[in-house]
Every structure is written in structure tokens, then in C-alpha cells.
Design an enzyme around this catalytic site. Structure first.
Site, short mmCIF file in Angstrom:
data_model
loop_
_atom_site.label_atom_id
_atom_site.label_comp_id
_atom_site.label_asym_id
_atom_site.label_seq_id
_atom_site.Cartn_x
_atom_site.Cartn_y
_atom_site.Cartn_z
N HIS A 18 0.34 -0.90 0.39
CA HIS A 18 0.07 0.17 -0.10
C HIS A 18 1.06 0.68 0.03
CE1 HIS A 18 -2.56 2.80 1.52
NE2 HIS A 18 -3.74 2.63 1.31
N ASP A 20 0.82 4.18 1.07
CA ASP A 20 1.19 5.07 2.85
C ASP A 20 2.48 4.23 3.38
OD1 ASP A 20 -0.37 6.85 2.42
OD2 ASP A 20 -1.79 5.84 3.44
N LYS A 21 1.85 2.54 3.71
CA LYS A 21 2.95 1.52 4.35
C LYS A 21 4.41 1.66 3.31
CE LYS A 21 1.56 0.45 7.54
NZ LYS A 21 2.50 1.14 8.77
N GLU A 46 10.91 11.70 6.86
CA GLU A 46 9.12 11.27 6.44
C GLU A 46 9.66 10.77 4.99
OE1 GLU A 46 6.64 11.43 8.05
OE2 GLU A 46 7.73 12.87 10.05
N GLU A 59 13.85 16.22 9.18
CA GLU A 59 15.04 15.53 10.25
C GLU A 59 16.48 14.71 10.68
OE1 GLU A 59 11.78 18.75 9.81
OE2 GLU A 59 11.49 17.27 11.55
N LYS A 177 -5.92 -4.14 0.57
CA LYS A 177 -6.17 -3.63 1.31
C LYS A 177 -7.12 -5.00 2.43
CE LYS A 177 -7.78 0.36 2.11
NZ LYS A 177 -8.37 1.30 1.81
N PHE A 252 -8.44 -4.02 -10.13
CA PHE A 252 -7.76 -3.69 -9.04
C PHE A 252 -6.29 -3.54 -9.96
CE2 PHE A 252 -6.28 -2.82 -4.82
CZ PHE A 252 -5.07 -1.73 -4.98
N ASP A 260 -2.45 6.40 -6.26
CA ASP A 260 -2.42 6.93 -5.20
C ASP A 260 -1.59 7.45 -4.73
OD1 ASP A 260 -6.06 7.07 -4.50
OD2 ASP A 260 -5.10 4.74 -4.53
N ALA A 261 -0.54 9.08 -4.21
CA ALA A 261 0.51 8.98 -3.65
C ALA A 261 0.74 8.37 -2.51
CB ALA A 261 0.67 10.49 -3.59
N ARG A 266 0.57 7.75 7.72
CA ARG A 266 -0.83 7.45 7.53
C ARG A 266 -1.90 6.89 7.92
NH1 ARG A 266 -1.74 11.00 1.58
NH2 ARG A 266 -1.62 9.31 1.27
N LYS A 267 -1.42 5.98 8.89
CA LYS A 267 -2.37 4.43 8.49
C LYS A 267 -2.47 4.30 10.09
CE LYS A 267 -3.70 3.23 4.67
NZ LYS A 267 -4.74 4.36 4.29
N LYS A 287 10.48 7.75 13.78
CA LYS A 287 11.09 8.37 14.95
C LYS A 287 11.87 7.74 15.85
CE LYS A 287 6.45 11.39 14.43
NZ LYS A 287 5.27 11.49 14.98
N LYS A 291 11.36 9.84 20.83
CA LYS A 291 9.80 10.85 20.49
C LYS A 291 8.32 9.71 21.26
CE LYS A 291 11.62 12.43 16.85
NZ LYS A 291 13.04 12.59 17.10
N ASP A 293 5.78 9.85 20.45
CA ASP A 293 4.66 9.42 20.20
C ASP A 293 4.75 7.82 20.05
OD1 ASP A 293 3.42 11.40 19.54
OD2 ASP A 293 4.52 12.54 17.37
#
Length: 413
Positions: A18, A20-21, A46, A59, A177, A252, A260-261, A266-267, A287, A291, A293
């Protein structure tokens, strides 16, 4: 979430191909490479992907010397994008680099926590790398103490990737998916309501060129090669009432970054509990563990899982909050949704006594700066697809139930 009525709950997962993955995995591959050479690396990597393009930004402050372009290309090939006809491939995609160093204003708060001036405790020396809220969750619906919808969705996604890679369904492409709807009664899963699988595929499948024939073949083979093996290991099975959907648009073929970009982070619901538990909003991939998060979300899961594994509750959600540059959590909350064998305040007292929740303590307890080297350079990239929690296929420190005996003894249950 503990309700007497019958209701449906749905969670989704995505395969490693995918868009995003792809970005999450490249980000964490970069993190692994940097930590292997320099465990003190500060990383916020990123990644963006689109048709024929990979952009690595963010960064990074590190003494490590790595080739970001080679790392990205190797990971893309490993995922399965090796054919330029797919609109995206390891060899033909352009890889652009746009990196800065970590802000010195952030670095000073991580390097020397607010508490360090008045404390000799080494765990008071490192401050949180940002403010934020994190949640962790566990429940007794599955052996890995995860909600059933996300657990099954991940299993299906992993199996789809497996049958593509091992040649059982060689016409599948990397993007895919899954989505699973589970019926609940009295807060417990009782039936499989819907299974939805979407998978990218070749335009011609074993000599079949018409769309209807292709989709029927894919549907039949996914049931045999993916659905049946996954549910053979589970207590709840599909039945005559279960709805089964495959590639609902009819085909598909165009997928991955061409369709898709993609973007790192984003997941976040796929990465955690499939929406079954609350989420603080922070992503994980790319990260470094200063961090919170990331590291504190792992700590929250460790706490919640041990509470449930110790029999103190059937469901447990833990929230932590932090201030940038401050070591100790600003707040801790526990909620057992009425399933606790002792009251939530008593469980909170046990958490504060038995778990280290300062960033330096979390790093030490889970060896978060050492693991990449111990695993031949792989650790974070392996959790970047198919979930960060409930991974019985990986040896993850935050999944260990190493506090169960202490909690049982202290709670006298």
C-alpha cells in the site's frame, strides 16, 4: 465498548505494498540503519511516494553514514515493486533527498530534562521529545490480547502478501487492503459478519482477460488460499451468513504509488487497534524512540496488556500525556470499561508502582536503541507493516507479559 446489545465493529488493514505503508517501511528502514551505526541518532524521517517518485524528507541528526537512496530502493524491491510496468519500481523510481537536522530547541529539552537539575536519577535526565497524548489497549478477545477485528484484518493482509510472494497466487501485485466486520454480543465477538479483500492484480490472469472471469478466479482463490488458512487458526469462523466481497469496483490493476500518493504516518489506526481504542494522533514510523509518540505508545500497550494478562480486567485502556523537555508524564489514566476485578484507581496505583514511564526508562526497559543491531539491522521496519501490536510473529519487548506475577501478587487476585 462493553455493551449488552448486539452490534457490529469493523477494522481494516493494508498490505506492505500500500502506498502509505511503503512510506512507513522506508522511514523505518532509514531509522534502523541510522540506529545500527549511531544509537543516539535523532530521527524524524518522512517519505512521500507517487508515480515514479520517492521523496525522503524530515529532520535527522546522526553520526551514521548511510546511503538513503540505496536503502529506499532495497526496501521497495523487497516489498515487490520490481516491474516498471506497474508504474513504480525499485530501479526506475527517482529518489530525492531533502533532510534537515533536528531543531536545537527540541534537542536541548531531550538532552537535558527539566527534572535533571534537581535529580540524580538517570531516568530524569532525558525529556520527552514532544508534547502529546498516547493510548495503549488490550482485551481478552484473542490470544495476543488484541481486538478481534484488527487481529483478523492483519492476518488476512499478511496471508495475501504471502501467497503473492510464494507463488501460490503469482498474478497478485503488492498493493492490497483487508476489512473485517465482527458481530458482538455482550461485548464479546460471536460471528464474522463481513470479509472484504481488495488486491491489485495483473491485467491478464492465467490466460483470462475478461474482467468478470478474472475477478471470479481471484475471489475463489483468495477464499481457498487466504481466508480458509487464516480462519483455520481462529475460534470464530465464517458461516453461511458471512458476506464475502472481493475487489468491489470490478478490477484493481492500477495501484500502489501509481494509483495513489503515499505518505509516512497516514495509517495510524491500522498501526494500532483498528479504531477499537482511542488514539492520541501521533504516528510511529520514522521516529527515533526519544519521541514519545512512538515509545510511550509502546509503553501504554505494555501496561494494558499486562493488566489484562494478569486477570485484573477483561479490557484495559491506558492514556499517557507528556510535555516537551519534561521526563515524567503529565498524566496517567486507566479505564477498564467496567470489566476490572479491582477498581480502576487501584489499578492506576499498581501501574505507577510497577511500570517505568519516563522516556529514558522506556528506552532502557525495551532496549529501543540497541535492538536494530541485535537483529541484523532490522527491527522498526518489521513493525512498519501489519501492526505494531499483537505481533506474535515478532519478539517485541512491549508485547511481553513480564509484569503479570508482580501485578497478581500486589493485587491479590
Amino acid at each position: 465498548m462493553f455493551l449488552a446489545r448486539r452490534y457490529l465493529f469493523t477494522s481494516e488493514s493494508v498490505t506492505e505494498g500500500h502506498p502509505d505503508k511503503i512510506c512507513d517501511q522506508i522511514s523505518d528502514t532509514i531509522l534502523d540503519a541510522l540506529l545500527q551505526q549511531d544509537p543516539a541518532s535523532r530521527v524524524a524521517a518522512e517519505v512521500v511516494v507517487n508515480t515514479g517518485l520517492v521523496l525522503i524528507t524530515g529532520e535527522i541528526t546522526s553520526k551514521a553514514q548511510v546511503n538513503y537512496i540505496d536503502l529506499a530502493r532495497a526496501k521497495i524491491a523487497e516489498i515487490g515493486y520490481t516491474d516498471a510496468d506497474n508504474g513504480f519500481s525499485a530501479t526506475s523510481a527517482s529518489v530525492l533527498i531533502a533532510l534537515d537536522q533536528q531543531s536545537p530547541d527540541i534537542a536541548q529539552g531531550v538532552n537535558e530534562a527539566q527534572e535533571s537539575q534537581d535529580s540524580s536519577d538517570s531516568f530524569d535526565k532525558i525529556g520527552a521529545g514532544d508534547q502529546g497524548i498516547m493510548f495503549g489497549y488490550a482485551c481478552n478477545e484473542t490470544p495476543e490480547l488484541m481486538p478481534m477485528p484488527i487481529s483478523v484484518a492483519h492476518r488476512l493482509a499478511r496471508q495475501m502478501a504471502l501467497v503473492r510472494k510464494n507463488g501460490q497466487m503469482p498474478y497478485l501485485r503488492p498493493d492490497g487492503k483487508t476489512q473485517v466486520t465482527i458481530a458482538y454480543e455482550a461485548g464479546q465477538p460471536v460471528a464474522v459478519d463481513t470479509i472484504l479483500l481488495s488486491t491489485q492484480h495483473d491485467p491478464i490472469v492465467t490466460g483470462i482477460s475478461d474482467d468478470l472471469g478474472i475477478q471470479q478466479k481471484i475471489k475463489d482463490e483468495l477464499w481457498k488460499q487466504v481466508v480458509e488458512p487464516v480462519f483455520a487458526e481462529l475460534s470464530i469462523k465464517p458461516d453461511a451468513a458471512t458476506k464475502y466481497l472481493v475487489n468491489p469496483t470490478g478490477k484493481f490493476v492500477i495501484g500502489g504509488p501509481q494509483g495513489d500518493a503515499g505518505l509516512t504516518g497516514r495509517k495510524i489506526i491500522v498501526d494500532t487497534y483498528g479504531g477499537y481504542s482511542r488514539h492520541g494522533g501521533g504516528a510511529f514510523s520514522g521516529k527515533d524512540p526519544t519521541k514519545v509518540d512512538r515509545s510511550a505508545a509502546y509503553a501504554c500497550r505494555h501496561v494494558a496488556k499486562n493488566v489484562v494478562a494478569a486477570g485484573l480486567a477483561d479490557k484495559c485502556e491506558v492514556q499517557l500525556s507528556y510535555a516537551i523537555g519534561v521526563a515524567r508524564p503529565v498524566s496517567i489514566l486507566v479505564d477498564t470499561f467496567g470489566t476490572g476485578k479491582i477498581n480502576d484507581d487501584a489499578i492506576l496505583d499498581l501501574i505507577e508502582k510497577h511500570f517505568e514511564l519516563r522516556p529514558a526508562g522506556i528506552l532502557a526497559a525495551f532496549s529501543l536503541r540497541k535492538l536494530p543491531g541485535e537483529r541484523n539491522g532490522r527491527f522498526y521496519q518489521d513493525v512498519a507493516a501489519y501492526g505494531h501490536f499483537g505481533r506474535n510473529d515478532l519478539d517485541l519487548p512491549w508485547e511481553k507479559t513480564d509484569k503479570v506475577d508482580a501485578l497478581k501478587a500486589a493485587a491479590k487476585v
